[in-house]
Design a protein around this motif. Sequence first.
Motif, PDB file in Angstrom:
ATOM      1  N   PRO A   1     -14.758  25.642 -21.226  1.00 26.89           N
ATOM      2  CA  PRO A   1     -14.487  24.247 -21.581  1.00 26.89           C
ATOM      3  C   PRO A   1     -15.707  23.410 -21.935  1.00 26.89           C
ATOM      4  O   PRO A   1     -16.771  23.572 -21.358  1.00 26.89           O
ATOM      5  CB  PRO A   1     -13.823  23.704 -20.318  1.00 26.89           C
ATOM      6  CG  PRO A   1     -13.227  24.893 -19.690  1.00 26.89           C
ATOM      7  CD  PRO A   1     -14.141  26.036 -19.989  1.00 26.89           C
ATOM      8  N   GLN A   2     -15.527  22.544 -22.902  1.00 27.81           N
ATOM      9  CA  GLN A   2     -16.531  21.521 -23.191  1.00 27.81           C
ATOM     10  C   GLN A   2     -16.302  20.417 -22.165  1.00 27.81           C
ATOM     11  O   GLN A   2     -15.275  19.771 -22.164  1.00 27.81           O
ATOM     12  CB  GLN A   2     -16.329  20.989 -24.601  1.00 27.81           C
ATOM     13  CG  GLN A   2     -16.357  22.057 -25.679  1.00 27.81           C
ATOM     14  CD  GLN A   2     -15.917  21.490 -27.010  1.00 27.81           C
ATOM     15  OE1 GLN A   2     -16.525  20.553 -27.514  1.00 27.81           O
ATOM     16  NE2 GLN A   2     -14.871  22.046 -27.574  1.00 27.81           N
ATOM     17  N   PHE A   3     -17.250  20.227 -21.294  1.00 25.40           N
ATOM     18  CA  PHE A   3     -17.072  19.291 -20.197  1.00 25.40           C
ATOM     19  C   PHE A   3     -17.544  17.891 -20.583  1.00 25.40           C
ATOM     20  O   PHE A   3     -18.681  17.705 -21.020  1.00 25.40           O
ATOM     21  CB  PHE A   3     -17.848  19.750 -18.965  1.00 25.40           C
ATOM     22  CG  PHE A   3     -17.289  20.982 -18.316  1.00 25.40           C
ATOM     23  CD1 PHE A   3     -15.986  21.389 -18.539  1.00 25.40           C
ATOM     24  CD2 PHE A   3     -18.083  21.727 -17.466  1.00 25.40           C
ATOM     25  CE1 PHE A   3     -15.474  22.509 -17.934  1.00 25.40           C
ATOM     26  CE2 PHE A   3     -17.574  22.860 -16.848  1.00 25.40           C
ATOM     27  CZ  PHE A   3     -16.268  23.252 -17.078  1.00 25.40           C
ATOM     28  N   ILE A   4     -16.691  16.907 -20.383  1.00 22.90           N
ATOM     29  CA  ILE A   4     -17.046  15.498 -20.528  1.00 22.90           C
ATOM     30  C   ILE A   4     -16.880  14.880 -19.143  1.00 22.90           C
ATOM     31  O   ILE A   4     -15.780  14.898 -18.583  1.00 22.90           O
ATOM     32  CB  ILE A   4     -16.132  14.805 -21.551  1.00 22.90           C
ATOM     33  CG1 ILE A   4     -16.294  15.472 -22.913  1.00 22.90           C
ATOM     34  CG2 ILE A   4     -16.429  13.316 -21.618  1.00 22.90           C
ATOM     35  CD1 ILE A   4     -15.146  15.224 -23.844  1.00 22.90           C
ATOM     36  N   ILE A   5     -17.959  14.364 -18.592  1.00 22.21           N
ATOM     37  CA  ILE A   5     -17.940  13.897 -17.208  1.00 22.21           C
ATOM     38  C   ILE A   5     -18.132  12.394 -17.166  1.00 22.21           C
ATOM     39  O   ILE A   5     -19.071  11.857 -17.766  1.00 22.21           O
ATOM     40  CB  ILE A   5     -19.037  14.583 -16.369  1.00 22.21           C
ATOM     41  CG1 ILE A   5     -18.929  16.105 -16.487  1.00 22.21           C
ATOM     42  CG2 ILE A   5     -18.934  14.162 -14.913  1.00 22.21           C
ATOM     43  CD1 ILE A   5     -20.031  16.854 -15.784  1.00 22.21           C
ATOM     44  N   ILE A   6     -17.242  11.714 -16.464  1.00 22.02           N
ATOM     45  CA  ILE A   6     -17.373  10.269 -16.270  1.00 22.02           C
ATOM     46  C   ILE A   6     -17.415   9.962 -14.776  1.00 22.02           C
ATOM     47  O   ILE A   6     -16.895  10.720 -13.959  1.00 22.02           O
ATOM     48  CB  ILE A   6     -16.228   9.485 -16.949  1.00 22.02           C
ATOM     49  CG1 ILE A   6     -14.861   9.913 -16.387  1.00 22.02           C
ATOM     50  CG2 ILE A   6     -16.256   9.696 -18.454  1.00 22.02           C
ATOM     51  CD1 ILE A   6     -13.678   9.117 -16.955  1.00 22.02           C
ATOM     52  N   ASN A   7     -18.075   8.880 -14.431  1.00 24.34           N
ATOM     53  CA  ASN A   7     -18.176   8.428 -13.032  1.00 24.34           C
ATOM     54  C   ASN A   7     -18.716   9.530 -12.123  1.00 24.34           C
ATOM     55  O   ASN A   7     -18.184   9.780 -11.042  1.00 24.34           O
ATOM     56  CB  ASN A   7     -16.809   7.940 -12.537  1.00 24.34           C
ATOM     57  CG  ASN A   7     -16.226   6.866 -13.429  1.00 24.34           C
ATOM     58  OD1 ASN A   7     -16.946   6.003 -13.925  1.00 24.34           O
ATOM     59  ND2 ASN A   7     -14.924   6.920 -13.665  1.00 24.34           N
ATOM     60  N   SER A   8     -19.791  10.173 -12.581  1.00 21.58           N
ATOM     61  CA  SER A   8     -20.351  11.285 -11.815  1.00 21.58           C
ATOM     62  C   SER A   8     -21.421  10.854 -10.817  1.00 21.58           C
ATOM     63  O   SER A   8     -21.760  11.603  -9.897  1.00 21.58           O
ATOM     64  CB  SER A   8     -20.946  12.328 -12.763  1.00 21.58           C
ATOM     65  OG  SER A   8     -22.009  11.769 -13.520  1.00 21.58           O
ATOM     66  N   LYS A   9     -21.975   9.640 -10.992  1.00 22.25           N
ATOM     67  CA  LYS A   9     -23.046   9.183 -10.111  1.00 22.25           C
ATOM     68  C   LYS A   9     -22.487   8.788  -8.742  1.00 22.25           C
ATOM     69  O   LYS A   9     -21.534   8.025  -8.638  1.00 22.25           O
ATOM     70  CB  LYS A   9     -23.760   7.990 -10.732  1.00 22.25           C
ATOM     71  CG  LYS A   9     -24.960   7.510  -9.928  1.00 22.25           C
ATOM     72  CD  LYS A   9     -25.651   6.343 -10.620  1.00 22.25           C
ATOM     73  CE  LYS A   9     -26.841   5.849  -9.793  1.00 22.25           C
ATOM     74  NZ  LYS A   9     -27.523   4.698 -10.452  1.00 22.25           N
ATOM     75  N   LEU A  10     -23.107   9.318  -7.696  1.00 21.60           N
ATOM     76  CA  LEU A  10     -22.681   8.986  -6.339  1.00 21.60           C
ATOM     77  C   LEU A  10     -22.885   7.497  -6.061  1.00 21.60           C
ATOM     78  O   LEU A  10     -23.983   6.973  -6.232  1.00 21.60           O
ATOM     79  CB  LEU A  10     -23.464   9.810  -5.321  1.00 21.60           C
ATOM     80  CG  LEU A  10     -23.137  11.304  -5.258  1.00 21.60           C
ATOM     81  CD1 LEU A  10     -24.185  12.043  -4.446  1.00 21.60           C
ATOM     82  CD2 LEU A  10     -21.767  11.525  -4.655  1.00 21.60           C
ATOM     83  N   ASP A  11     -21.819   6.826  -5.655  1.00 20.60           N
ATOM     84  CA  ASP A  11     -21.909   5.394  -5.372  1.00 20.60           C
ATOM     85  C   ASP A  11     -20.769   5.023  -4.428  1.00 20.60           C
ATOM     86  O   ASP A  11     -19.599   5.004  -4.822  1.00 20.60           O
ATOM     87  CB  ASP A  11     -21.810   4.586  -6.667  1.00 20.60           C
ATOM     88  CG  ASP A  11     -22.110   3.104  -6.452  1.00 20.60           C
ATOM     89  OD1 ASP A  11     -21.946   2.617  -5.322  1.00 20.60           O
ATOM     90  OD2 ASP A  11     -22.500   2.439  -7.425  1.00 20.60           O
ATOM     91  N   GLY A  12     -21.109   4.716  -3.190  1.00 21.21           N
ATOM     92  CA  GLY A  12     -20.109   4.394  -2.190  1.00 21.21           C
ATOM     93  C   GLY A  12     -19.361   3.102  -2.430  1.00 21.21           C
ATOM     94  O   GLY A  12     -18.370   2.812  -1.746  1.00 21.21           O
ATOM     95  N   ASN A  13     -19.805   2.325  -3.405  1.00 25.19           N
ATOM     96  CA  ASN A  13     -19.068   1.107  -3.774  1.00 25.19           C
ATOM     97  C   ASN A  13     -17.939   1.392  -4.758  1.00 25.19           C
ATOM     98  O   ASN A  13     -17.131   0.505  -5.038  1.00 25.19           O
ATOM     99  CB  ASN A  13     -20.031   0.080  -4.387  1.00 25.19           C
ATOM    100  CG  ASN A  13     -21.038  -0.434  -3.372  1.00 25.19           C
ATOM    101  OD1 ASN A  13     -20.677  -0.812  -2.261  1.00 25.19           O
ATOM    102  ND2 ASN A  13     -22.306  -0.454  -3.761  1.00 25.19           N
ATOM    103  N   PHE A  14     -17.923   2.609  -5.307  1.00 25.38           N
ATOM    104  CA  PHE A  14     -16.885   3.050  -6.240  1.00 25.38           C
ATOM    105  C   PHE A  14     -16.647   2.014  -7.340  1.00 25.38           C
ATOM    106  O   PHE A  14     -15.566   1.413  -7.430  1.00 25.38           O
ATOM    107  CB  PHE A  14     -15.586   3.359  -5.490  1.00 25.38           C
ATOM    108  CG  PHE A  14     -15.774   4.362  -4.392  1.00 25.38           C
ATOM    109  CD1 PHE A  14     -16.012   5.688  -4.680  1.00 25.38           C
ATOM    110  CD2 PHE A  14     -15.745   3.968  -3.052  1.00 25.38           C
ATOM    111  CE1 PHE A  14     -16.217   6.624  -3.663  1.00 25.38           C
ATOM    112  CE2 PHE A  14     -15.936   4.893  -2.037  1.00 25.38           C
ATOM    113  CZ  PHE A  14     -16.171   6.224  -2.341  1.00 25.38           C
TER     114      PHE A  14
END
Length: 337
Positions: A66-79
């Motif tokens: 698969p060609q991966f498209i990643i969104i919201n990958s950064k760790l952030d506890g505030n979401f």
Amino acid sequence: MNQYQKEYAGFLEKFLVPQPFGKLMARKPLKVVFDCSNGAAGPIIERIMNYELRIKKKNKSAIRNPQFIIINSKLDGNFPAHGPNPLVKNAMEQIKKSVLKHKADLGVIFDADGDRAFFIDDKGRFVDPDEIAYLLIWSLKPKKIVYDVRTGWLVRRIMNNELRIKNKKGKTILHNSKFIIHESRVGHYFIKKLMREKDIEFGCERSGHYYFKKFFYADSGILAAIEVINAVSKLPYKFSDFIDLLPRYFRSGELNIKMNYELGIKNYEYLLKQIENKYKNRAIKISRIDGLSIEFGDFWFNIRPSNTEPLARLNVEAIDKKTLAKQTKILLGLLRK
């Protein structure tokens, strides 16, 4: 990426099929959107994407996974993108739009800690967890399966130990057989305990948890995503076509009714017994594995107490909308009364 994340991603990488395939096992490359919900799955998914790039460089003849498209990958506890629970209203809107924007074959959204995964088809539609379980059972070919009491007829009705996938003309093109099916109480403790006791290869819950023997009899959202990608790549048509060809049933969703627990558990058990007595003469099957489950020819329901709140949880499924509405109304009346 720290060493533990690297080792964990490396363990999961081996399950994502990279190969050139022979004619009998031809798969198609897919485009997949991942929404990591700013949670724990992000660094692992990014590592697996880099693995795909390494495979491509080393083996130019390999069919690219698969060609991966990643969104919201950064760790952030505030979401910041949306809440950590994908089932909360509007939490899936971004990934649905991303799937359509990128003309992806499917989308995957994880919860905050990555143990649950939910899926979007190529038309931007949410895919019911029972439909995912059905797909995985076909693809993985487990001999032993466990599901919780909320699981619907699509999975329950693998009749005569047989599972079939049909083409657009209704002709069976793929099948598997010889399943041993177990039913479990709701909750990962009970699912994992039963899987180890019975040496079960695959388990599923309506809540988006999928369990694998090869993952130490435990649940993994990322491994579930990998196996769904592998399964969709084997289909002779689009993911949405697979969904549309499945039998249709209609569900109430999980309805929560406040209970007066000050009256005591005996009163709750009395209530369940009264409901059981009302329905038992025409029931096909009655189970007390977890609360009360009663099945009929045109609908079934489960009532069980919440493990964490003063609530009774009701799930109803029926063969059509009219039956669902009628029986749900009756059951809610009984519970509230």
